[in-house]
Design a protein around this motif. Structure first.
Motif, PDB file in Angstrom:
ATOM      1  N   LEU A 141     -74.500 -81.814 -29.701  1.00 15.73           N
ATOM      2  CA  LEU A 141     -73.335 -81.209 -29.073  1.00 15.73           C
ATOM      3  C   LEU A 141     -72.163 -82.170 -29.120  1.00 15.73           C
ATOM      4  O   LEU A 141     -72.312 -83.362 -28.862  1.00 15.73           O
ATOM      5  N   GLU A 142     -70.997 -81.661 -29.468  1.00 15.66           N
ATOM      6  CA  GLU A 142     -69.769 -82.440 -29.387  1.00 15.66           C
ATOM      7  C   GLU A 142     -68.914 -81.832 -28.289  1.00 15.66           C
ATOM      8  O   GLU A 142     -68.693 -80.625 -28.264  1.00 15.66           O
ATOM      9  N   TYR A 143     -68.442 -82.666 -27.371  1.00 17.93           N
ATOM     10  CA  TYR A 143     -67.768 -82.136 -26.193  1.00 17.93           C
ATOM     11  C   TYR A 143     -66.598 -83.039 -25.818  1.00 17.93           C
ATOM     12  O   TYR A 143     -66.614 -84.247 -26.078  1.00 17.93           O
ATOM     13  N   PRO A 144     -65.566 -82.469 -25.180  1.00 10.91           N
ATOM     14  CA  PRO A 144     -64.478 -83.288 -24.644  1.00 10.91           C
ATOM     15  C   PRO A 144     -64.921 -83.907 -23.320  1.00 10.91           C
ATOM     16  O   PRO A 144     -65.419 -83.218 -22.437  1.00 10.91           O
ATOM     17  N   THR A 145     -64.764 -85.204 -23.193  1.00  6.35           N
ATOM     18  CA  THR A 145     -65.277 -85.917 -22.025  1.00  6.35           C
ATOM     19  C   THR A 145     -64.691 -85.402 -20.719  1.00  6.35           C
ATOM     20  O   THR A 145     -65.372 -85.390 -19.689  1.00  6.35           O
ATOM     21  N   GLN A 146     -63.448 -84.968 -20.741  1.00 10.07           N
ATOM     22  CA  GLN A 146     -62.804 -84.522 -19.499  1.00 10.07           C
ATOM     23  C   GLN A 146     -63.491 -83.289 -18.928  1.00 10.07           C
ATOM     24  O   GLN A 146     -63.505 -83.082 -17.705  1.00 10.07           O
ATOM     25  N   MET A 147     -64.092 -82.476 -19.784  1.00 10.78           N
ATOM     26  CA  MET A 147     -64.758 -81.261 -19.300  1.00 10.78           C
ATOM     27  C   MET A 147     -65.901 -81.597 -18.349  1.00 10.78           C
ATOM     28  O   MET A 147     -66.087 -80.923 -17.329  1.00 10.78           O
ATOM     29  N   ILE A 148     -66.688 -82.620 -18.675  1.00  6.96           N
ATOM     30  CA  ILE A 148     -67.820 -82.984 -17.836  1.00  6.96           C
ATOM     31  C   ILE A 148     -67.334 -83.383 -16.445  1.00  6.96           C
ATOM     32  O   ILE A 148     -67.873 -82.949 -15.422  1.00  6.96           O
ATOM     33  N   THR A 149     -66.296 -84.206 -16.416  1.00 11.94           N
ATOM     34  CA  THR A 149     -65.733 -84.627 -15.130  1.00 11.94           C
ATOM     35  C   THR A 149     -65.156 -83.444 -14.373  1.00 11.94           C
ATOM     36  O   THR A 149     -65.368 -83.300 -13.160  1.00 11.94           O
ATOM     37  N   ASP A 150     -64.424 -82.576 -15.076  1.00  4.26           N
ATOM     38  CA  ASP A 150     -63.792 -81.433 -14.418  1.00  4.26           C
ATOM     39  C   ASP A 150     -64.821 -80.500 -13.790  1.00  4.26           C
ATOM     40  O   ASP A 150     -64.608 -79.972 -12.693  1.00  4.26           O
ATOM     41  N   ILE A 151     -65.937 -80.282 -14.465  1.00  4.97           N
ATOM     42  CA  ILE A 151     -66.972 -79.391 -13.929  1.00  4.97           C
ATOM     43  C   ILE A 151     -67.536 -79.973 -12.636  1.00  4.97           C
ATOM     44  O   ILE A 151     -67.729 -79.261 -11.642  1.00  4.97           O
ATOM     45  N   GLU A 152     -67.816 -81.269 -12.624  1.00  6.25           N
ATOM     46  CA  GLU A 152     -68.348 -81.903 -11.423  1.00  6.25           C
ATOM     47  C   GLU A 152     -67.361 -81.822 -10.266  1.00  6.25           C
ATOM     48  O   GLU A 152     -67.731 -81.558  -9.128  1.00  6.25           O
ATOM     49  N   VAL A 153     -66.093 -82.094 -10.555  1.00  4.80           N
ATOM     50  CA  VAL A 153     -65.068 -82.071  -9.525  1.00  4.80           C
ATOM     51  C   VAL A 153     -64.851 -80.656  -9.002  1.00  4.80           C
ATOM     52  O   VAL A 153     -64.653 -80.429  -7.812  1.00  4.80           O
ATOM     53  N   SER A 154     -64.910 -79.691  -9.908  1.00  5.75           N
ATOM     54  CA  SER A 154     -64.571 -78.312  -9.550  1.00  5.75           C
ATOM     55  C   SER A 154     -65.652 -77.621  -8.733  1.00  5.75           C
ATOM     56  O   SER A 154     -65.365 -76.710  -7.958  1.00  5.75           O
ATOM     57  N   LEU A 155     -66.914 -78.025  -8.918  1.00  3.40           N
ATOM     58  CA  LEU A 155     -68.030 -77.292  -8.323  1.00  3.40           C
ATOM     59  C   LEU A 155     -68.870 -78.200  -7.423  1.00  3.40           C
ATOM     60  O   LEU A 155     -69.918 -78.703  -7.821  1.00  3.40           O
ATOM     61  N   PRO A 156     -68.431 -78.414  -6.181  1.00  6.30           N
ATOM     62  CA  PRO A 156     -69.221 -79.260  -5.278  1.00  6.30           C
ATOM     63  C   PRO A 156     -70.588 -78.670  -4.959  1.00  6.30           C
ATOM     64  O   PRO A 156     -71.488 -79.384  -4.537  1.00  6.30           O
ATOM     65  N   GLN A 157     -70.764 -77.357  -5.164  1.00  8.40           N
ATOM     66  CA  GLN A 157     -72.049 -76.705  -4.878  1.00  8.40           C
ATOM     67  C   GLN A 157     -72.966 -76.653  -6.096  1.00  8.40           C
ATOM     68  O   GLN A 157     -74.009 -76.000  -6.070  1.00  8.40           O
ATOM     69  N   LEU A 158     -72.613 -77.372  -7.155  1.00 10.31           N
ATOM     70  CA  LEU A 158     -73.376 -77.307  -8.400  1.00 10.31           C
ATOM     71  C   LEU A 158     -74.785 -77.863  -8.229  1.00 10.31           C
ATOM     72  O   LEU A 158     -74.990 -78.923  -7.644  1.00 10.31           O
ATOM     73  N   ARG A 159     -75.757 -77.126  -8.761  1.00 11.20           N
ATOM     74  CA  ARG A 159     -77.146 -77.573  -8.817  1.00 11.20           C
ATOM     75  C   ARG A 159     -77.605 -77.503 -10.266  1.00 11.20           C
ATOM     76  O   ARG A 159     -77.096 -76.713 -11.048  1.00 11.20           O
ATOM     77  N   ARG A 160     -78.598 -78.337 -10.582  1.00  6.54           N
ATOM     78  CA  ARG A 160     -79.177 -78.293 -11.926  1.00  6.54           C
ATOM     79  C   ARG A 160     -80.687 -78.182 -11.823  1.00  6.54           C
ATOM     80  O   ARG A 160     -81.321 -78.907 -11.064  1.00  6.54           O
ATOM     81  N   LEU A 161     -81.237 -77.270 -12.616  1.00  4.70           N
ATOM     82  CA  LEU A 161     -82.681 -77.088 -12.705  1.00  4.70           C
ATOM     83  C   LEU A 161     -83.065 -77.255 -14.169  1.00  4.70           C
ATOM     84  O   LEU A 161     -82.632 -76.479 -15.024  1.00  4.70           O
ATOM     85  N   GLU A 162     -83.851 -78.269 -14.443  1.00  2.72           N
ATOM     86  CA  GLU A 162     -84.219 -78.597 -15.826  1.00  2.72           C
ATOM     87  C   GLU A 162     -85.708 -78.299 -16.004  1.00  2.72           C
ATOM     88  O   GLU A 162     -86.568 -79.006 -15.474  1.00  2.72           O
ATOM     89  N   VAL A 163     -85.993 -77.219 -16.712  1.00  2.00           N
ATOM     90  CA  VAL A 163     -87.348 -76.696 -16.857  1.00  2.00           C
ATOM     91  C   VAL A 163     -87.761 -76.782 -18.316  1.00  2.00           C
ATOM     92  O   VAL A 163     -87.031 -76.320 -19.200  1.00  2.00           O
ATOM     93  N   GLN A 164     -88.928 -77.381 -18.553  1.00  2.57           N
ATOM     94  CA  GLN A 164     -89.428 -77.502 -19.918  1.00  2.57           C
ATOM     95  C   GLN A 164     -90.552 -76.509 -20.170  1.00  2.57           C
ATOM     96  O   GLN A 164     -91.504 -76.436 -19.399  1.00  2.57           O
ATOM     97  N   ALA A 165     -90.420 -75.754 -21.234  1.00  3.36           N
ATOM     98  CA  ALA A 165     -91.492 -74.863 -21.687  1.00  3.36           C
ATOM     99  C   ALA A 165     -92.063 -75.433 -22.977  1.00  3.36           C
ATOM    100  O   ALA A 165     -91.329 -75.684 -23.929  1.00  3.36           O
ATOM    101  N   VAL A 166     -93.365 -75.668 -23.011  1.00  2.00           N
ATOM    102  CA  VAL A 166     -94.053 -76.161 -24.211  1.00  2.00           C
ATOM    103  C   VAL A 166     -95.146 -75.150 -24.499  1.00  2.00           C
ATOM    104  O   VAL A 166     -96.255 -75.253 -23.998  1.00  2.00           O
ATOM    105  N   MET A 167     -94.809 -74.159 -25.321  1.00  2.00           N
ATOM    106  CA  MET A 167     -95.708 -73.021 -25.378  1.00  2.00           C
ATOM    107  C   MET A 167     -96.241 -72.756 -26.771  1.00  2.00           C
ATOM    108  O   MET A 167     -97.218 -73.344 -27.206  1.00  2.00           O
ATOM    109  N   PHE A 168     -95.604 -71.902 -27.537  1.00  2.00           N
ATOM    110  CA  PHE A 168     -96.241 -71.393 -28.748  1.00  2.00           C
ATOM    111  C   PHE A 168     -95.742 -72.047 -30.025  1.00  2.00           C
ATOM    112  O   PHE A 168     -96.362 -71.969 -31.061  1.00  2.00           O
TER     113      PHE A 168
END
Length: 205
Positions: A141-168
């Motif tokens: 992924l190529e991304y503008p660095t300011q976006m990451i900061t802006d998302i964190e600042v904009s959404l104080p209620q942000l949660r992350r759920l990182e789920v791994q599926a190792v299936m078929f």
């Protein structure tokens, strides 16, 4: 779109004082769900809006479905995740932005901007040059660095759920966690139960 974006659409989407983030802030919970590996449609750093992937590739013999990490959830949710936790669950990784069970910020990236004054109607778009773009730790992924900061600042209620599926296979599509050849799987049903349990707790809280 990230490279050819004369209207700076991506910046507008993540601008703290823009209409899109103002709309998202109306929700009591905003949850980004990401798969650390094998999701070629939406790579981890894109789904989680993080600059790097701290998760190792799943080892042979690991569970077919597990929670690799969760941030931003209060302790009330701990019992929901506990049966599915697996692997090194560092809630504060040096290259990851996140929040702990108490909702506090845990980050190796310095966050110097906070939401303060009342938001205005028009978004403020940062003036970034192409050199402000970075590539995530897996080169997906190529991304503008300011976006990451802006998302964190904009959404104080942000949660992350990182789920791994190792299936078929090592090609993860977004329905194979629930179905195999159209038949519900035990792992898929556990994944659905996880989501429903989170939603039920959200309603209670």
């Amino acid at each position: 779109l990230a490279l050819i974006d004369d209207e700076q659409v991506l910046h507008q989407l993540s601008a703290p004082d823009g209409p899109y983030m103002r709309a998202l802030r109306q929700f009591p919970h905003v949850t980004f769900v990401a798969s650390p590996h094998y999701d070629h449609l939406v790579p981890f750093c894109s789904a989680a809006a993080l600059p790097s992937n701290p998760h190792p590739v799943p080892a042979k013999g690991c569970p077919k479905l597990f929670v690799a990490r969760h941030t931003g959830f209060s302790e009330r949710y701990h019992s929901i995740f506990a049966p599915l936790l697996h692997g090194p669950h560092c809630h504060a990784c040096s290259n990851a932005i996140g929040r702990g069970f108490d909702g506090s910020r845990e980050s190796g990236l310095s966050m110097t901007e906070e939401i303060g004054s009342p938001l205005t109607a028009s978004p403020t778009i940062s003036d970034e040059s192409p050199s402000s773009f970075e590539v995530d730790s897996y080169g997906e992924l190529e991304y503008p660095t300011q976006m990451i900061t802006d998302i964190e600042v904009s959404l104080p209620q942000l949660r992350r759920l990182e789920v791994q599926a190792v299936m078929f296979s090592r090609l993860l599509t977004h329905d194979c966690m629930v179905l195999k050849y159209g038949i519900p799987t035990a792992e898929g049903m556990r994944g659905m139960h996880l989501v429903v349990s989170i939603l039920e707790m959200d309603v209670k809280c």
